[in-house]
Design a protein around this motif. Structure first.
Motif, short mmCIF file in Angstrom:
data_model
loop_
_atom_site.label_atom_id
_atom_site.label_comp_id
_atom_site.label_asym_id
_atom_site.label_seq_id
_atom_site.Cartn_x
_atom_site.Cartn_y
_atom_site.Cartn_z
N MET A 1 34.53 22.49 -32.65
CA MET A 1 35.71 23.05 -33.33
C MET A 1 36.87 23.24 -32.36
N TYR A 2 36.58 23.79 -31.15
CA TYR A 2 37.65 24.06 -30.20
C TYR A 2 38.26 22.78 -29.64
N ARG A 3 37.43 21.69 -29.61
CA ARG A 3 37.98 20.43 -29.10
C ARG A 3 38.99 19.84 -30.09
N ARG A 19 45.66 42.24 -37.64
CA ARG A 19 45.33 43.53 -38.28
C ARG A 19 43.93 43.97 -37.85
N ARG A 20 43.00 43.01 -37.78
CA ARG A 20 41.62 43.33 -37.37
C ARG A 20 41.62 43.85 -35.92
N TYR A 21 42.38 43.18 -35.05
CA TYR A 21 42.42 43.64 -33.65
C TYR A 21 43.04 45.03 -33.55
N GLU A 22 44.10 45.27 -34.33
CA GLU A 22 44.72 46.61 -34.30
C GLU A 22 43.72 47.67 -34.76
N PRO A 39 30.94 39.70 -25.77
CA PRO A 39 30.36 38.37 -26.01
C PRO A 39 31.08 37.67 -27.16
N GLY A 40 31.18 36.35 -27.08
CA GLY A 40 31.84 35.58 -28.14
C GLY A 40 33.34 35.85 -28.14
N CYS A 41 33.95 35.81 -26.95
CA CYS A 41 35.36 36.22 -26.82
C CYS A 41 36.33 35.18 -27.35
N MET A 60 32.45 36.55 -22.49
CA MET A 60 31.80 35.24 -22.42
C MET A 60 31.82 34.58 -23.78
N ASP A 61 31.68 33.26 -23.73
CA ASP A 61 31.62 32.49 -24.97
C ASP A 61 30.80 31.23 -24.71
N ILE A 62 30.15 30.76 -25.74
CA ILE A 62 29.30 29.56 -25.60
C ILE A 62 30.16 28.30 -25.44
N SER A 86 25.52 31.22 -23.32
CA SER A 86 25.05 31.72 -24.60
C SER A 86 24.52 33.13 -24.46
N LEU A 87 24.83 33.92 -25.43
CA LEU A 87 24.36 35.31 -25.44
C LEU A 87 22.85 35.40 -25.52
N VAL A 88 22.21 34.30 -25.92
CA VAL A 88 20.75 34.31 -26.00
C VAL A 88 20.14 34.37 -24.60
N PHE A 101 31.26 43.82 -30.14
CA PHE A 101 30.39 42.82 -30.77
C PHE A 101 31.05 42.40 -32.09
N CYS A 102 31.99 41.48 -31.99
CA CYS A 102 32.83 41.17 -33.15
C CYS A 102 32.72 39.72 -33.60
N GLU A 103 32.38 39.56 -34.85
CA GLU A 103 32.32 38.23 -35.50
C GLU A 103 31.44 37.27 -34.71
C1 LIG Z 1 34.44 33.81 -35.04
S1 LIG Z 1 34.59 33.74 -33.29
C2 LIG Z 1 34.89 35.45 -32.90
C3 LIG Z 1 35.79 35.67 -31.72
C4 LIG Z 1 36.06 37.12 -31.31
N1 LIG Z 1 34.83 37.83 -31.01
C5 LIG Z 1 36.83 37.85 -32.34
O1 LIG Z 1 36.31 38.79 -32.96
O2 LIG Z 1 38.00 37.52 -32.56
C6 LIG Z 1 32.91 33.55 -32.78
C7 LIG Z 1 32.78 33.12 -31.34
O3 LIG Z 1 31.40 33.27 -30.96
C8 LIG Z 1 31.07 32.19 -30.11
N2 LIG Z 1 29.60 32.04 -30.10
C9 LIG Z 1 28.79 31.56 -31.07
N3 LIG Z 1 27.50 31.60 -30.69
C10 LIG Z 1 27.49 32.12 -29.43
C11 LIG Z 1 26.46 32.39 -28.48
N4 LIG Z 1 25.16 32.12 -28.74
N5 LIG Z 1 26.80 32.92 -27.28
C12 LIG Z 1 28.11 33.18 -27.00
N6 LIG Z 1 29.13 32.93 -27.84
C13 LIG Z 1 28.82 32.40 -29.06
C14 LIG Z 1 31.83 31.00 -30.70
O4 LIG Z 1 32.02 29.96 -29.76
C15 LIG Z 1 33.14 31.66 -31.12
O5 LIG Z 1 34.13 31.56 -30.12
#
Ligand SMILES: C[S@@+](CC[C@H](N)C(=O)[O-])C[C@H]1O[C@@H](n2cnc3c(N)ncnc32)[C@H](O)[C@@H]1O
Length: 178
Positions: A1-3, A19-22, A39-41, A60-62, A86-88, A101-103
């Protein structure tokens, strides 16, 4: 997706995301944190805002593409460290007084999410904050609903629930480490 698109969710421009960030920053009530973990920044929009509240932010982000964009966005923040992974896999070392821990929770199978949460909570200092926010819609790449993610977090031992807010399209909950 990011590419294919440098900001596929329009984190930097969408009114919903702003609005969500605020709402997230408001829920932190202006408290200053020593060491946050996000995680998942993604492309680092929230990371950049957390830098002003925290002595140090580990994010961090995958996706290496997203991490590269987040590093560019935060290049003037010497207290922000963004890595790809990966967060795993093992979480960065140290203890945190804030986990954002968002989205991200809905990308995991339930047992994996429980393991991740237990590992995260073990690294939160007493009285540290665990804040979660998730979209309430559905998407083909989501394994769990946002509501289910928050139910699973609520089930993890060691956390005391402190606030809950529900909006038309997302919810936010925060907990304090016991
Ligand atoms: C919907 S975005 C959310 C971004 C941010 N946390 C926010 O709330 O705006 C989800 C992010 O999680 C990342 N992600 C998905 N699986 C992951 C994993 N196993 N470890 C780390 N990041 C992951 C994706 O690459 C994506 O950038």
């Amino acid at each position: 997706m990011y590419r294919n698109n440098a900001d596929p969710w329009e984190f930097a421009s969408s009114p919903y995301e702003q609005r969500r960030y605020e709402t997230i920053l408001h829920a932190l009530k202006g408290r200053k944190y020593r060491h946050a973990f996000e995680p998942g920044c993604s492309v680092g929009v929230l990371t950049h805002q957390l830098a002003a509240l925290c002595g140090r932010v580990d994010a961090m982000d995958i996706s290496p593409t997203a991490v590269n964009l987040a590093q560019i966005r935060c290049h003037e923040c010497p207290n922000v460290y963004i890595t790809s992974g990966s967060l795993v896999h093992p979480i960065p070392g140290g203890s945190f007084d804030l986990v954002i821990f968002c989205e991200i929770g809905y990308y995991f199978e339930e047992p994996t999410l429980r393991d991740i949460l237990q590992a995260l909570v073990a690294q939160i200092e007493p009285e540290g904050t665990f804040l979660a926010s998730h979209w309430l819609g559905s998407s083909p790449d989501h394994v769990l609903s946002g509501d289910r993610v928050h139910e699973i977090i609520a089930d993890v031992s060691g956390l005391h629930h402190i606030q809950s807010a529900r909006y038309a399209d997302f919810r936010l909950d925060s907990w304090s480490r016991e």
